[in-house]
Design a protein around this motif. Structure first.
Motif, PDB file in Angstrom:
ATOM      1  N   HIS A 118       0.899  -1.040  -0.259  1.00  0.00           N
ATOM      2  CA  HIS A 118       0.004  -0.030   0.022  1.00  0.00           C
ATOM      3  C   HIS A 118       0.813   1.220   0.089  1.00  0.00           C
ATOM      4  O   HIS A 118       1.943   1.021   0.063  1.00  0.00           O
ATOM      5  CB  HIS A 118      -0.923  -0.205   1.228  1.00  0.00           C
ATOM      6  N   GLU A 174      -7.512   4.875   7.084  1.00  0.00           N
ATOM      7  CA  GLU A 174      -9.089   4.180   6.869  1.00  0.00           C
ATOM      8  C   GLU A 174      -9.106   3.950   5.355  1.00  0.00           C
ATOM      9  O   GLU A 174      -9.626   2.892   4.920  1.00  0.00           O
ATOM     10  CB  GLU A 174     -10.270   5.100   7.295  1.00  0.00           C
ATOM     11  N   LYS A 175      -8.376   4.739   4.551  1.00  0.00           N
ATOM     12  CA  LYS A 175      -8.635   4.593   3.078  1.00  0.00           C
ATOM     13  C   LYS A 175      -7.500   3.745   2.633  1.00  0.00           C
ATOM     14  O   LYS A 175      -7.586   3.742   1.456  1.00  0.00           O
ATOM     15  CB  LYS A 175      -8.389   6.009   2.227  1.00  0.00           C
ATOM     16  N   GLY A 176      -6.784   3.215   3.331  1.00  0.00           N
ATOM     17  CA  GLY A 176      -5.635   2.027   3.065  1.00  0.00           C
ATOM     18  C   GLY A 176      -4.146   2.568   3.301  1.00  0.00           C
ATOM     19  O   GLY A 176      -3.512   1.445   3.046  1.00  0.00           O
ATOM     20  N   GLU A 185      -7.723   9.377   8.781  1.00  0.00           N
ATOM     21  CA  GLU A 185      -8.536   9.316   7.514  1.00  0.00           C
ATOM     22  C   GLU A 185      -7.958   8.511   6.668  1.00  0.00           C
ATOM     23  O   GLU A 185      -8.351   7.496   5.708  1.00  0.00           O
ATOM     24  CB  GLU A 185      -9.123  10.648   7.086  1.00  0.00           C
ATOM     25  N   GLU A 186      -6.512   9.007   6.383  1.00  0.00           N
ATOM     26  CA  GLU A 186      -5.721   8.427   5.244  1.00  0.00           C
ATOM     27  C   GLU A 186      -5.792   6.741   5.587  1.00  0.00           C
ATOM     28  O   GLU A 186      -5.787   6.003   4.695  1.00  0.00           O
ATOM     29  CB  GLU A 186      -4.490   8.879   5.121  1.00  0.00           C
TER      30      GLU A 186
END
Lengths: 420, 420
Positions: free
Chosen positions: B353, B381-383, B378-379
């Motif tokens: 990733h 959470e997006k992977g 947040e980042e």
């Protein structure tokens, strides 16, 4: 000698159903902590007995599984005591090995170093229900980070992981050893009594304010100091903002950066708007280990009867190995407890694949068997789990058993192709 | 006592880069074996000393790390020997524990039972390069399956896993202890010499036909028998189909089902048309462990200097615990060897990733820090993998280090918002 079918006293075999859950939880933990930049490391399960007996482990040092010297080093006849017979032991936690590892390899490691460890530890505790002599620990630690960024990252990584595992409505309780000390100093307790005061305070949950008062008296502390101490807790109960209340009350005995630091940790964690948990200041939180030097924290899950992990800052321990202190902070999840709770709640592992069982009659000719094997392999490539097994005489019972193991599709292959 | 930074003699710390690979390989192994219906189990690392000393472990029994009795059970003064001091030991393999586990739990387990075990074992071998006293083993076993479906599934599961890990051009060599015995019987060797004949035969790869001949002579076997034995191997070299040649030559001393069984295993495995490997009959394959009763097999990777795992059928071992034999067959991958080869070849873990590092200047006000922490979360959470760390004075050097750790994106956050 008769062979024993049972595992050794106090340890246990893990059955397939539980292992499936453990493997799943381990993969979620590794993935989630990885997103925070924690990297896995591993140390041997055996450590030098000197390292395990260096007073870092508190009561756990009495519970070590010790390993006999081997070969020429073992001299039974001239041994005067255990220390002549033993050179190693099974680790009782992952913190002492981590600090040794860091001391040994710090040149090769990034700074700060964010470590994830998952591994077994051993303690020769008296066997009791739900408590085993071998159990898995799961620790994250940040070494070389003096600021409270360490605490923030540790708490967020842990709570995010718990959230991903389906836990809700839990609490992170946080305190600082320096607040504990300042409260004791403010009350006028002599410094040599602090450790015992904290041990008694730790029982507040169970015995209440009156119980704590009685035990402090019994321990021989002055009534005036005890009253002053308990007044602080009384005041805290009424205060809207406990941290603000204490930082005012303890002026002169508590550095302002301590309460500011806690404030900042709580604010930053709350800023992520995670709804699974809350983070609260708990001035009665003690945490047993004497090596903690600053913040301490704990996961409280009241619906499951208590703590599911904890940690804190231990800035002095690396110096024991290297002579030079390095800031260090860690958080340990109560892995076995978490597994137990998930098992009891019938946790369903998400995203399972198709499960197909091929039942193959005995005596099949090689050519047809080859076809079946090739077909199974193709289905696996496409993502299915395919069990190829012989067809039992009692096919109905066999299918029931396989259904119990999670197989939902069956294919039967007979010797006689016309029976297909 | 001085603390030691080094791991105990003969054991090692595992660094983050290797751990990443190990974690990846473990996940591929678990997933692939899972597709074949193998379920993970775990047993304690400590076993009763009686079980470890029951002659199932061959030479390994001399290499046991033994564990001192604890508490009242330890009576140093009256101990006459080691056996009075010791009650447990660290397991030296996963087979003895598996058989104990199966004996203990067979009622709760499906039949046949397909087990996957990945775990550390310990052997107090003389330390040498690339060989450690703690190492990971990775075993699959099928218990309760008498037919060669067991061998077929074990071999396919193992070769599929190796294929997924990028291995190509390897060989599965297969033989049967009963063929070894029939060849010895045909030649007229006395039965009590078989084990020694096989030990000598096992060196064929290294010392050749002449060397084997010389050693058999030295061991005291008759010249006529030796000639007859080596003639068989000579004939095998010239034969187009070794198995057919032997089944004709050994008529009367070898049951036809043995060669037919091997034939069927090889045909079924080939039917999957896997191109990564070939499977060949190798009449000189011995495999050390004396507990094998039927088929034996080995992974040969000549380009990496030899065997990377092996296994076979051991139908007699469960009976040692329960008094009732259960068919059993297993295959063990040389996990540490595989990791070593992959490291040396610079294996790249697929599908990584985004890796982002946030550098945060010291003294940031709490409000802005909260925003940064929330953004990182947040980042994630997006992977993405997001490391939040303090900004060092030498920012350039810090970024170089982080690049070395795999971070490719950087974001800098300053105290002074205008600097952003």
């Amino acid at each position: 000698m008769a062979l024993s079918k049972k595992p050794v006293t106090g340890m246990r075999d893990i059955m397939p159903l539980e292992m499936q859950l453990r493997d799943y939880v381990i993969s979620v933990i590794k993935e989630t902590y990885g997103k925070f930049g924690f990297t896995s490391i591993e140390t041997p399960c055996v450590e030098n007995i000197a390292n395990l007996s260096s007073k870092q482990g508190g009561e756990n040092e009495k519970l070590i599984f010790k390993i006999l010297k081997r070969g020429e080093k073992l001299d039974l006849e001239n041994a005067r005591g255990e220390e002549d017979l033993v050179d190693g032991g099974l680790r009782y936690d992952l913190t002492v090995p981590l600090v040794r590892y860091y001391s040994n390899h710090s040149n090769e490691l990034p700074s700060p170093f964010k470590a994830l460890q998952m591994g077994n530890v051993w303690r020769a505790d008296r066997p009791q229900k739900g408590r085993y002599r071998q159990f898995m620990q799961c620790d994250i630690d940040i070494l070389g980070e003096p600021s409270n960024l360490a605490e923030i990252e540790l708490i967020l990584a842990t709570t995010t992981t718990l959230g991903k595992l389906g836990f809700r409505n839990f609490q992170i309780r946080i305190n600082d050893r320096r607040i504990l000390k300042a409260m004791a100093a403010y009350s006028g307790f002599p410094e040599e009594s602090y450790d015992n005061v904290f041990i008694i305070l730790d029982k507040m949950d169970k015995i209440g304010m009156d119980g704590v008062s009685a035990e402090l008296k019994e321990y021989g502390l002055e009534a005036e100091s005890i009253e002053k101490y308990l007044d602080l807790f009384q005041g805290l109960e009424e205060a809207k903002d406990g941290l603000l209340y204490l930082s005012q009350k303890l002026q002169g005995v508590l550095e302002t950066e301590v309460s500011q630091g806690l404030e900042e940790i709580m604010a930053s964690v709350k800023a992520t708007k995670a709804s699974e948990f809350e983070i609260v200041f708990d001035p009665s939180l003690v945490r047993g280990m004497s090596y903690y030097t600053g913040t301490i924290f704990e996961i409280a899950m009241t619906q499951f009867g208590g703590s599911c992990g904890g940690g804190g800052r231990y800035d002095g321990m690396v110096g024991k190995f290297t002579g030079k202190d390095v800031p260090a902070c860690g958080f340990s999840i109560g892995f076995e407890r978490i597994i137990l709770i998930m098992m009891e709640n019938g946790f369903q592992i998400p995203g399972e694949h198709r499960k197909v069982a091929y039942l193959v009659e005995k005596g099949m000719d090689t050519g047809r068997l080859c076809g079946i094997i090739a077909k199974a392999q193709e289905e696996r490539e496409k993502g299915a789990q395919v069990l190829v097994t012989r067809m039992n005489k009692n096919k109905k019972f066999q299918k029931e058993q396989l259904s119990g193991d999670g197989y939902t599709e069956f294919a039967e292959f007979y010797k006689n192709p016309l029976k297909q």
